[in-house]
Design a protein around this motif. Structure first.
Motif, PDB file in Angstrom:
ATOM      1  N   THR A   6      12.016 -15.886  10.641  1.00  0.00           N
ATOM      2  CA  THR A   6      13.039 -15.314  11.525  1.00  0.00           C
ATOM      3  C   THR A   6      14.340 -16.082  11.315  1.00  0.00           C
ATOM      4  OG1 THR A   6      12.449 -16.806  13.318  1.00  0.00           O
ATOM      5  CG2 THR A   6      11.278 -14.700  13.228  1.00  0.00           C
ATOM      6  N   ALA A   7      15.411 -15.566  11.950  1.00  0.00           N
ATOM      7  CA  ALA A   7      16.705 -16.237  11.799  1.00  0.00           C
ATOM      8  C   ALA A   7      16.634 -17.661  12.335  1.00  0.00           C
ATOM      9  CB  ALA A   7      17.782 -15.441  12.537  1.00  0.00           C
ATOM     10  N   GLU A   8      15.899 -17.833  13.422  1.00  0.00           N
ATOM     11  CA  GLU A   8      15.781 -19.172  13.992  1.00  0.00           C
ATOM     12  C   GLU A   8      15.047 -20.112  13.054  1.00  0.00           C
ATOM     13  OE1 GLU A   8      14.838 -20.916  18.429  1.00  0.00           O
ATOM     14  OE2 GLU A   8      13.344 -19.551  17.565  1.00  0.00           O
ATOM     15  N   LEU A   9      13.929 -19.628  12.447  1.00  0.00           N
ATOM     16  CA  LEU A   9      13.172 -20.460  11.522  1.00  0.00           C
ATOM     17  C   LEU A   9      13.983 -20.768  10.267  1.00  0.00           C
ATOM     18  CD1 LEU A   9      10.602 -21.929  10.814  1.00  0.00           C
ATOM     19  CD2 LEU A   9       9.635 -19.766   9.956  1.00  0.00           C
ATOM     20  N   GLN A  10      14.761 -19.812   9.819  1.00  0.00           N
ATOM     21  CA  GLN A  10      15.609 -20.051   8.649  1.00  0.00           C
ATOM     22  C   GLN A  10      16.615 -21.172   8.919  1.00  0.00           C
ATOM     23  OE1 GLN A  10      17.372 -16.304   7.639  1.00  0.00           O
ATOM     24  NE2 GLN A  10      15.492 -15.479   6.709  1.00  0.00           N
ATOM     25  N   GLU A  11      17.119 -21.257  10.131  1.00  0.00           N
ATOM     26  CA  GLU A  11      18.034 -22.350  10.472  1.00  0.00           C
ATOM     27  C   GLU A  11      17.315 -23.695  10.395  1.00  0.00           C
ATOM     28  OE1 GLU A  11      19.795 -21.688  14.249  1.00  0.00           O
ATOM     29  OE2 GLU A  11      20.846 -19.853  13.656  1.00  0.00           O
ATOM     30  N   PHE A  12      16.073 -23.736  10.908  1.00  0.00           N
ATOM     31  CA  PHE A  12      15.297 -24.973  10.814  1.00  0.00           C
ATOM     32  C   PHE A  12      15.066 -25.348   9.349  1.00  0.00           C
ATOM     33  CE2 PHE A  12      13.775 -24.006  15.240  1.00  0.00           C
ATOM     34  CZ  PHE A  12      14.167 -25.212  15.811  1.00  0.00           C
ATOM     35  N   MET A  13      14.705 -24.367   8.528  1.00  0.00           N
ATOM     36  CA  MET A  13      14.435 -24.642   7.108  1.00  0.00           C
ATOM     37  C   MET A  13      15.674 -25.133   6.377  1.00  0.00           C
ATOM     38  SD  MET A  13      11.994 -21.419   6.084  1.00  0.00           S
ATOM     39  CE  MET A  13      10.307 -21.289   6.610  1.00  0.00           C
ATOM     40  N   SER A  14      16.826 -24.531   6.682  1.00  0.00           N
ATOM     41  CA  SER A  14      18.064 -24.929   6.014  1.00  0.00           C
ATOM     42  C   SER A  14      18.477 -26.340   6.429  1.00  0.00           C
ATOM     43  CB  SER A  14      19.183 -23.938   6.363  1.00  0.00           C
ATOM     44  OG  SER A  14      18.851 -22.638   5.917  1.00  0.00           O
ATOM     45  N   SER A  37      16.433 -28.719   7.439  1.00  0.00           N
ATOM     46  CA  SER A  37      15.398 -29.726   7.114  1.00  0.00           C
ATOM     47  C   SER A  37      14.688 -29.333   5.816  1.00  0.00           C
ATOM     48  CB  SER A  37      14.383 -29.846   8.254  1.00  0.00           C
ATOM     49  OG  SER A  37      15.026 -30.118   9.481  1.00  0.00           O
ATOM     50  N   PRO A  38      15.184 -29.787   4.683  1.00  0.00           N
ATOM     51  CA  PRO A  38      14.550 -29.430   3.396  1.00  0.00           C
ATOM     52  C   PRO A  38      13.118 -29.951   3.275  1.00  0.00           C
ATOM     53  CG  PRO A  38      16.788 -30.253   3.071  1.00  0.00           C
ATOM     54  CD  PRO A  38      16.441 -30.522   4.477  1.00  0.00           C
ATOM     55  N   SER A  39      12.797 -31.042   3.986  1.00  0.00           N
ATOM     56  CA  SER A  39      11.451 -31.623   3.895  1.00  0.00           C
ATOM     57  C   SER A  39      10.480 -31.008   4.905  1.00  0.00           C
ATOM     58  CB  SER A  39      11.521 -33.141   4.104  1.00  0.00           C
ATOM     59  OG  SER A  39      12.078 -33.438   5.375  1.00  0.00           O
ATOM     60  N   LEU A  40      10.867 -29.967   5.547  1.00  0.00           N
ATOM     61  CA  LEU A  40      10.003 -29.327   6.549  1.00  0.00           C
ATOM     62  C   LEU A  40       8.750 -28.789   5.895  1.00  0.00           C
ATOM     63  CD1 LEU A  40       9.671 -28.189   9.492  1.00  0.00           C
ATOM     64  CD2 LEU A  40      10.791 -26.109   8.637  1.00  0.00           C
ATOM     65  N   TRP A  41       7.594 -29.013   6.516  1.00  0.00           N
ATOM     66  CA  TRP A  41       6.332 -28.448   6.033  1.00  0.00           C
ATOM     67  C   TRP A  41       5.609 -27.713   7.156  1.00  0.00           C
ATOM     68  CZ3 TRP A  41       2.164 -30.343   8.658  1.00  0.00           C
ATOM     69  CH2 TRP A  41       2.273 -31.622   9.232  1.00  0.00           C
ATOM     70  N   ILE A  42       4.813 -26.749   6.733  1.00  0.00           N
ATOM     71  CA  ILE A  42       4.088 -25.893   7.698  1.00  0.00           C
ATOM     72  C   ILE A  42       2.685 -25.666   7.161  1.00  0.00           C
ATOM     73  CG2 ILE A  42       3.976 -23.635   8.835  1.00  0.00           C
ATOM     74  CD1 ILE A  42       7.021 -23.424   8.412  1.00  0.00           C
ATOM     75  N   ARG A  43       1.733 -25.757   8.061  1.00  0.00           N
ATOM     76  CA  ARG A  43       0.358 -25.390   7.715  1.00  0.00           C
ATOM     77  C   ARG A  43      -0.179 -24.539   8.851  1.00  0.00           C
ATOM     78  NH1 ARG A  43      -4.041 -29.255   4.786  1.00  0.00           N
ATOM     79  NH2 ARG A  43      -5.573 -27.609   4.312  1.00  0.00           N
ATOM     80  N   ALA A  44      -0.589 -23.300   8.509  1.00  0.00           N
ATOM     81  CA  ALA A  44      -1.058 -22.366   9.537  1.00  0.00           C
ATOM     82  C   ALA A  44      -2.398 -21.783   9.137  1.00  0.00           C
ATOM     83  CB  ALA A  44      -0.044 -21.243   9.728  1.00  0.00           C
ATOM     84  N   ARG A  45      -3.244 -21.513  10.122  1.00  0.00           N
ATOM     85  CA  ARG A  45      -4.568 -20.911   9.872  1.00  0.00           C
ATOM     86  C   ARG A  45      -4.748 -19.745  10.821  1.00  0.00           C
ATOM     87  NH1 ARG A  45     -10.018 -24.423  10.104  1.00  0.00           N
ATOM     88  NH2 ARG A  45      -9.256 -25.026   8.032  1.00  0.00           N
ATOM     89  N   SER A  46      -5.131 -18.599  10.248  1.00  0.00           N
ATOM     90  CA  SER A  46      -5.369 -17.394  11.032  1.00  0.00           C
ATOM     91  C   SER A  46      -6.725 -17.469  11.700  1.00  0.00           C
ATOM     92  CB  SER A  46      -5.284 -16.164  10.128  1.00  0.00           C
ATOM     93  OG  SER A  46      -6.334 -16.192   9.180  1.00  0.00           O
ATOM     94  N   PRO A  47      -7.033 -16.563  12.612  1.00  0.00           N
ATOM     95  CA  PRO A  47      -8.338 -16.594  13.289  1.00  0.00           C
ATOM     96  C   PRO A  47      -9.528 -16.444  12.346  1.00  0.00           C
ATOM     97  CG  PRO A  47      -6.792 -15.209  14.502  1.00  0.00           C
ATOM     98  CD  PRO A  47      -6.132 -15.549  13.210  1.00  0.00           C
ATOM     99  N   ASP A  48      -9.325 -15.763  11.206  1.00  0.00           N
ATOM    100  CA  ASP A  48     -10.445 -15.584  10.278  1.00  0.00           C
ATOM    101  C   ASP A  48     -10.561 -16.739   9.283  1.00  0.00           C
ATOM    102  OD1 ASP A  48      -8.211 -15.156   8.781  1.00  0.00           O
ATOM    103  OD2 ASP A  48      -8.650 -13.055   8.284  1.00  0.00           O
ATOM    104  N   GLY A  49      -9.776 -17.817   9.451  1.00  0.00           N
ATOM    105  CA  GLY A  49      -9.883 -19.005   8.606  1.00  0.00           C
ATOM    106  C   GLY A  49      -8.937 -19.020   7.423  1.00  0.00           C
ATOM    107  N   GLU A  50      -8.169 -17.990   7.228  1.00  0.00           N
ATOM    108  CA  GLU A  50      -7.229 -17.946   6.109  1.00  0.00           C
ATOM    109  C   GLU A  50      -6.047 -18.856   6.417  1.00  0.00           C
ATOM    110  OE1 GLU A  50      -4.608 -14.672   3.573  1.00  0.00           O
ATOM    111  OE2 GLU A  50      -5.778 -14.060   5.321  1.00  0.00           O
ATOM    112  N   GLU A  51      -5.612 -19.668   5.450  1.00  0.00           N
ATOM    113  CA  GLU A  51      -4.556 -20.630   5.660  1.00  0.00           C
ATOM    114  C   GLU A  51      -3.295 -20.274   4.881  1.00  0.00           C
ATOM    115  OE1 GLU A  51      -5.464 -24.692   5.160  1.00  0.00           O
ATOM    116  OE2 GLU A  51      -7.111 -24.708   6.627  1.00  0.00           O
TER     117      GLU A  51
END
Length: 463
Positions: A69-77, A79-93
């Motif tokens: 989203t526009a808000e997340l894009q601002e965070f990414m711009s 903070s170049p070192s930003l990392w994300i790890r997400a897992r869905s309910p079925d275990g997909e990451e």
């Protein structure tokens, strides 16, 4: 000119200002303590995990993907070192950025963990992260993000302070603005009751005392002092009136002797002048005695026919009015107009009002008296009339419309006193032309309530 504030307003405003300042000081101390208690380093902005949750979608192949989203894009711009790890309910990451290896072991326990907030020193800020379970477009997912999107300690304290301190303080100020006036109003209700009693104190109401036993102790001495002052005023008034009454009694005999001696003198302008002066003294003395008699003896209440009382008063005064150059008429309903009152007092009231019309009617024309079924009596003359500015002063004691006339200035006062003692009122109609019209309004007795009618022969005069 600056207006004085009421006690209620002063106390209310003072309490509100004091409480507002107190709350602001407490809020400042709370924020200062929060600064002191905050660990060194940075924290993840609370909006970052929410922005990631709103950016999780499934792509065309059905796999979990990131559509910032526009808000997340601002965070990414920012903070170049930003990392994300997400897992869905079925275990997909899904991963983004330089995700630390340490997150793999923890993600295995994701279903048993609600929130993790990791804060590190500046040397390991890539490990500063936040672990959350949030609702997303792909279902309730585990989101772990760090390495960027930081919020400084100052920002964290201010943000937390706004929620934990400032908002409650503002809410308390609003509640204070509503609650304090109500509390003050409730607390001062006894003071307002005393103020209402004071407003009703009148010179005619002797023996009045202010009831204030429920008052605060700070105000009670003032009320007791006022009651003592009222007693002293009553005593002084009684003494003054007793002096006037005694003087009037003492004057009756020499005035009567003067009248007899003047009648024996030869007629002439000087003799007539002295007769007028003595007659004026006699009227003054008699009216003073009448007022005091009426004050000491409250009206006796019984049913009387108002029309008959008026007719008898006119019958007695008709020769006097005719001799002064008037014609006098009475318009009265055929049926009795019953009122509950003192016949003798009402007779004195009517005599004084008709005598006033004779004295100030211009020595010519007619005097018309009308009685209505509603208990209204009108006395109208064709004299020069009375200006509207004098409509109220003429009912005051010793006020004379004509300073050189023969009146004593007490007749109309007695008229008003007697009318009010019977629950009525007397007024002078506004001047519209020639003449004056006095209107007396008395409450009419309701025959339906009594079920009994007195005989028509009841009268205010002794046979």
């Amino acid at each position: 000119m600056r207006s004085n504030w009421s006690l209620s307003r002063r106390v209310t405003v003072g309490l509100m200002i004091f409480q507002a300042l107190t709350l602001l000081v407490l809020a400042s101390l709370g924020i200062a303590l929060a600064f002191k208690a905050t660990s060194e380093g940075v924290v993840i902005h609370p909006r970052l995990p929410v922005s990631i949750a709103r950016s999780l979608i499934r792509d065309a192949s059905g796999r979990i993907a990131l559509a910032p989203t526009a808000e997340l894009q601002e965070f990414m711009s920012a903070s170049p070192s930003l990392w994300i790890r997400a897992r869905s309910p079925d275990g997909e990451e899904l991963t983004y950025g330089p995700v630390p290896d340490i997150t793999s072991a923890v993600m295995a326990l994701a279903n048993d963990i609600r929130t993790i907030d990791i804060r590190t020193t500046d040397r390991a800020d890539y490990l500063t992260s936040r672990f959350d379970n949030l609702d997303t477009a792909v279902g309730r997912s585990t989101i772990w993000t760090g390495g960027g999107g930081f919020l400084s300690d100052v920002g964290a304290v201010l943000r937390l302070g706004g929620i934990a301190v400032i908002f409650p303080v503002l809410a308390l100020i609003v509640l204070t603005a509503i609650g304090v006036p109500l509390v003050i109003h409730f607390s001062l209700r006894s003071v307002k009751q005393v103020a209402s009693q004071i407003d009703q104190i009148d010179y005619e109401a002797r023996g009045t005392q202010i009831e204030g036993e429920q008052l605060p102790r700070e105000i009670l001495p003032m009320v007791r002092g006022m009651n003592k002052a009222l007693l002293r005023i009553d005593a002084g008034s009684e003494l003054t009136e007793r002096f006037f009454v005694n003087a009037a009694h003492e004057l009756r005999t020499p005035i009567a002797i003067l009248q007899v001696r003047l009648e024996a003198l030869d007629p002439g302008p000087e003799t007539d002048k002295f007769k007028l002066i003595v007659r004026r003294l006699a009227v003054l003395v008699n009216q003073l005695l009448d007022i005091e008699t009426f004050r000491q003896n409250p009206p006796e209440r019984r049913l009387i026919d108002l029309g008959k009382i008026v007719a008898e008063a006119i019958a007695d005064l008709a020769p006097y009015a005719v001799a002064e150059g008037y014609t006098i008429s009475l318009d009265c309903p055929g049926d009795p107009v019953w009122v509950n009152g003192d016949a003798a007092a009402l007779d004195r009231m009517l005599v004084n009002l008709i005598q006033n019309a004779v004295q100030h009617g211009g020595k010519k024309g007619s005097i018309s008296v009308r009685v209505y079924e509603s208990g209204v009596i009108e006395v109208e003359d064709e004299g020069p009339g009375i200006d509207d500015a004098k409509r109220e002063p003429i009912f005051e004691a010793f006020y004379r419309f004509n300073p050189h006339g023969s009146g004593a200035g007490l007749g109309l006062k007695m008229v008003r006193d007697i009318a009010r003692a019977h629950g009525g009122e007397v007024v002078l109609k506004p001047k519209t032309g020639v003449g004056s019209t006095f209107v007396i309004s008395l409450p009419v007795h309701n025959q339906d309530e009594s079920g009994q009618q007195p005989s028509r022969s009841q009268s205010g005069r002794t046979p």
